[in-house]
Design a protein around this motif. Sequence first.
Motif, mmCIF file in Angstrom:
data_model
loop_
_atom_site.group_PDB
_atom_site.id
_atom_site.type_symbol
_atom_site.label_atom_id
_atom_site.label_comp_id
_atom_site.label_asym_id
_atom_site.label_seq_id
_atom_site.Cartn_x
_atom_site.Cartn_y
_atom_site.Cartn_z
ATOM 1 N N PRO A 10 -5.549 3.120 -69.505
ATOM 2 C CA PRO A 10 -5.922 1.911 -68.757
ATOM 3 C C PRO A 10 -5.550 2.108 -67.300
ATOM 4 C CG PRO A 10 -3.837 1.557 -69.893
ATOM 5 C CD PRO A 10 -4.261 2.956 -70.210
ATOM 6 N N TYR A 12 -5.751 0.534 -63.133
ATOM 7 C CA TYR A 12 -6.078 -0.504 -62.169
ATOM 8 C C TYR A 12 -5.593 -0.042 -60.797
ATOM 9 C CZ TYR A 12 -6.103 -5.116 -59.968
ATOM 10 O OH TYR A 12 -6.320 -6.176 -59.130
ATOM 11 N N GLU A 14 -5.681 3.061 -59.245
ATOM 12 C CA GLU A 14 -4.831 4.258 -59.363
ATOM 13 C C GLU A 14 -5.583 5.483 -58.840
ATOM 14 O OE1 GLU A 14 -1.777 3.803 -60.372
ATOM 15 O OE2 GLU A 14 -1.743 2.190 -61.869
ATOM 16 N N ASP A 43 -9.885 -1.181 -65.188
ATOM 17 C CA ASP A 43 -9.688 -2.622 -65.371
ATOM 18 C C ASP A 43 -10.025 -3.365 -64.072
ATOM 19 O OD1 ASP A 43 -8.835 -5.077 -66.251
ATOM 20 O OD2 ASP A 43 -6.699 -4.599 -66.191
ATOM 21 N N ASN A 71 -10.778 -7.639 -63.072
ATOM 22 C CA ASN A 71 -9.484 -7.315 -63.647
ATOM 23 C C ASN A 71 -9.140 -8.268 -64.797
ATOM 24 O OD1 ASN A 71 -6.125 -7.918 -62.913
ATOM 25 N ND2 ASN A 71 -6.839 -5.969 -63.676
ATOM 26 N N ALA A 95 -1.812 5.393 -66.226
ATOM 27 C CA ALA A 95 -2.593 6.248 -65.328
ATOM 28 C C ALA A 95 -1.792 6.732 -64.129
ATOM 29 C CB ALA A 95 -3.811 5.471 -64.832
ATOM 30 N N ASP A 96 -0.570 6.210 -63.962
ATOM 31 C CA ASP A 96 0.137 6.436 -62.706
ATOM 32 C C ASP A 96 1.021 7.667 -62.682
ATOM 33 O OD1 ASP A 96 1.944 5.564 -64.519
ATOM 34 O OD2 ASP A 96 2.630 3.820 -63.397
ATOM 35 N N GLN A 98 3.457 8.292 -64.486
ATOM 36 C CA GLN A 98 4.853 8.046 -64.899
ATOM 37 C C GLN A 98 5.071 8.598 -66.315
ATOM 38 O OE1 GLN A 98 5.452 3.637 -63.438
ATOM 39 N NE2 GLN A 98 7.338 4.791 -63.133
ATOM 40 N N LYS A 133 14.108 -3.817 -63.047
ATOM 41 C CA LYS A 133 13.372 -3.367 -64.209
ATOM 42 C C LYS A 133 14.243 -2.813 -65.328
ATOM 43 C CE LYS A 133 8.772 -2.176 -63.541
ATOM 44 N NZ LYS A 133 7.838 -1.170 -63.039
ATOM 45 N N ARG A 202 7.084 6.717 -59.982
ATOM 46 C CA ARG A 202 5.703 6.518 -59.552
ATOM 47 C C ARG A 202 5.456 7.334 -58.290
ATOM 48 N NH1 ARG A 202 1.124 3.258 -59.501
ATOM 49 N NH2 ARG A 202 1.134 1.802 -61.235
ATOM 50 N N SER A 207 3.539 -0.665 -58.602
ATOM 51 C CA SER A 207 3.578 -1.264 -59.931
ATOM 52 C C SER A 207 2.732 -2.535 -59.947
ATOM 53 C CB SER A 207 5.018 -1.592 -60.314
ATOM 54 O OG SER A 207 5.005 -2.375 -61.491
ATOM 55 N N LYS A 208 2.070 -2.790 -61.077
ATOM 56 C CA LYS A 208 1.183 -3.942 -61.174
ATOM 57 C C LYS A 208 1.864 -5.142 -61.840
ATOM 58 C CE LYS A 208 -2.023 -1.109 -59.647
ATOM 59 N NZ LYS A 208 -1.244 0.135 -59.572
ATOM 60 N N ARG A 213 7.101 -10.678 -65.938
ATOM 61 C CA ARG A 213 6.771 -10.055 -67.218
ATOM 62 C C ARG A 213 7.779 -10.412 -68.298
ATOM 63 N NH1 ARG A 213 6.842 -3.821 -66.858
ATOM 64 N NH2 ARG A 213 6.564 -4.018 -64.638
HETATM 65 N N1 UDP Z 1 -2.876 -1.694 -65.514
HETATM 66 C C1 UDP Z 1 -4.119 -2.165 -65.911
HETATM 67 N N2 UDP Z 1 -4.461 -3.462 -65.624
HETATM 68 C C2 UDP Z 1 -3.603 -4.317 -64.995
HETATM 69 C C3 UDP Z 1 -2.317 -3.849 -64.639
HETATM 70 C C4 UDP Z 1 -1.984 -2.536 -64.920
HETATM 71 O O1 UDP Z 1 -4.910 -1.415 -66.477
HETATM 72 O O2 UDP Z 1 -3.978 -5.477 -64.778
HETATM 73 C C5 UDP Z 1 -2.502 -0.281 -65.793
HETATM 74 C C6 UDP Z 1 -1.957 0.463 -64.592
HETATM 75 O O3 UDP Z 1 -2.996 0.986 -63.801
HETATM 76 C C7 UDP Z 1 -1.130 1.547 -65.262
HETATM 77 C C8 UDP Z 1 -0.580 0.839 -66.490
HETATM 78 O O4 UDP Z 1 -1.433 -0.283 -66.712
HETATM 79 O O5 UDP Z 1 -1.936 2.636 -65.667
HETATM 80 C C9 UDP Z 1 0.865 0.389 -66.298
HETATM 81 O O6 UDP Z 1 0.988 -0.386 -65.107
HETATM 82 P P1 UDP Z 1 2.174 -0.176 -64.070
HETATM 83 O O7 UDP Z 1 2.422 1.267 -63.853
HETATM 84 O O8 UDP Z 1 1.874 -1.002 -62.870
HETATM 85 O O9 UDP Z 1 3.399 -0.816 -64.869
HETATM 86 P P2 UDP Z 1 4.922 -0.363 -64.787
HETATM 87 O O10 UDP Z 1 4.971 1.140 -64.939
HETATM 88 O O11 UDP Z 1 5.406 -0.800 -63.468
HETATM 89 O O12 UDP Z 1 5.549 -1.059 -65.948
#
Ligand code: UDP
Length: 315
Positions: A10, A12, A14, A43, A71, A95-96, A98, A133, A202, A207-208, A213
């Motif tokens: 998934p 968004y 990236e 997304d 989205n 996708a990031d 991580q 976090k 990252r 972060s999204k 959360r």
């Molecule tokens: N993502 C998505 N839709 C959204 C928010 C996030 O597809 O509305 C994807 C984002 O691109 C990533 C994954 O979900 O690939 C995890 O998001 P993020 O890295 O921001 O979360 P974190 O690692 O901070 O928990």
Amino acid sequence: MPVDISIVVPLYNEEESLPELVDWIERVCAEHGYAHEVIMVDDGSTDSSWNVVKQLSEEYTTVRGIKFQRNYGKSAALNEGFKAAKGNVVITMDADLQDSPDEIPELYRMIAVEGFDLVSGWKKVRHDNALTKNLPSKLYNGVNRWISGIKLHDMNCGLKSYNRKVVKSIEVYGEMHRFIPVLAKAAGFRKIGEKVVVHRARKYGVSKFGWERFINGFLDLLSIQFISRFGKKPMHFFGLLGTLTFLLGFVATIYLLIGRIMGGVDFGLTSKVSFYLAMTAMVIGTQFFLAGFLGELISRNAADRNHYLIEETLK
Ligand code: UDP
Ligand code: MG
């Protein structure tokens, strides 16, 4: 040709990470000779992510793409990816960058060879902000374990692998991507495992998800637990509560009335705090009952009221 692994990503906004991620996935899969596909679910990105996905899909025959009109959130993206997946094993990955694609072989093996239904990654060493976090996440996972009874350290880890049966049986909606193991357990899949995975900082983008959360997540967990236990029989929950509360109020009222009558003809009951408490209990009890009846009406009319997962049939 049968597909061994579907990798669902998934994404968004990236754009910078995608080429590196896909190159890496392809390298690992080629090394192990997997028949695989990579399903990139955009997304509703507002940057050039989709163009990058298109280029990658021309470069690699294994890369498929789905783009949302807007989205909808990570859960929606995962749900579409699950629907499209052809593989016997499905692996999800953020996708990031991580999550490391080097984890794919072991995650695949645990499903295909060891027979797990679901394996969740565990970011034992995290590279995120400690205060906003890592610490809340520990607390939150503790509450999750306690409420759901699923002993995972990192339920919301984006890196997970599944037997295809699991992803074809569950529906991930709203923000339920945080609780896929709970959904899987509710659908009857019991062999849920865990693997310590490498977590990376990252490299590109932001972060999204913010601190909300944890609050939203907690509310969602309560909903999920409630729905999986009482979704098909809401009266069993509300009826019990309603009966107890109403009876408490009723008995107390009778007691007060008798006390009054024995004590004399003076009906100055309304001057007593206990009288109001007893009345309130009866009213609230009745409300619970009404909620239960409404719940029953709703679940009787739900489209999936006779939807069961059949594991096997004979003849
Ligand atoms: N993502 C998505 N839709 C959204 C928010 C996030 O597809 O509305 C994807 C984002 O691109 C990533 C994954 O979900 O690939 C995890 O998001 P993020 O890295 O921001 O979360 P974190 O690692 O901070 O928990
Ligand atoms: Mg991330």
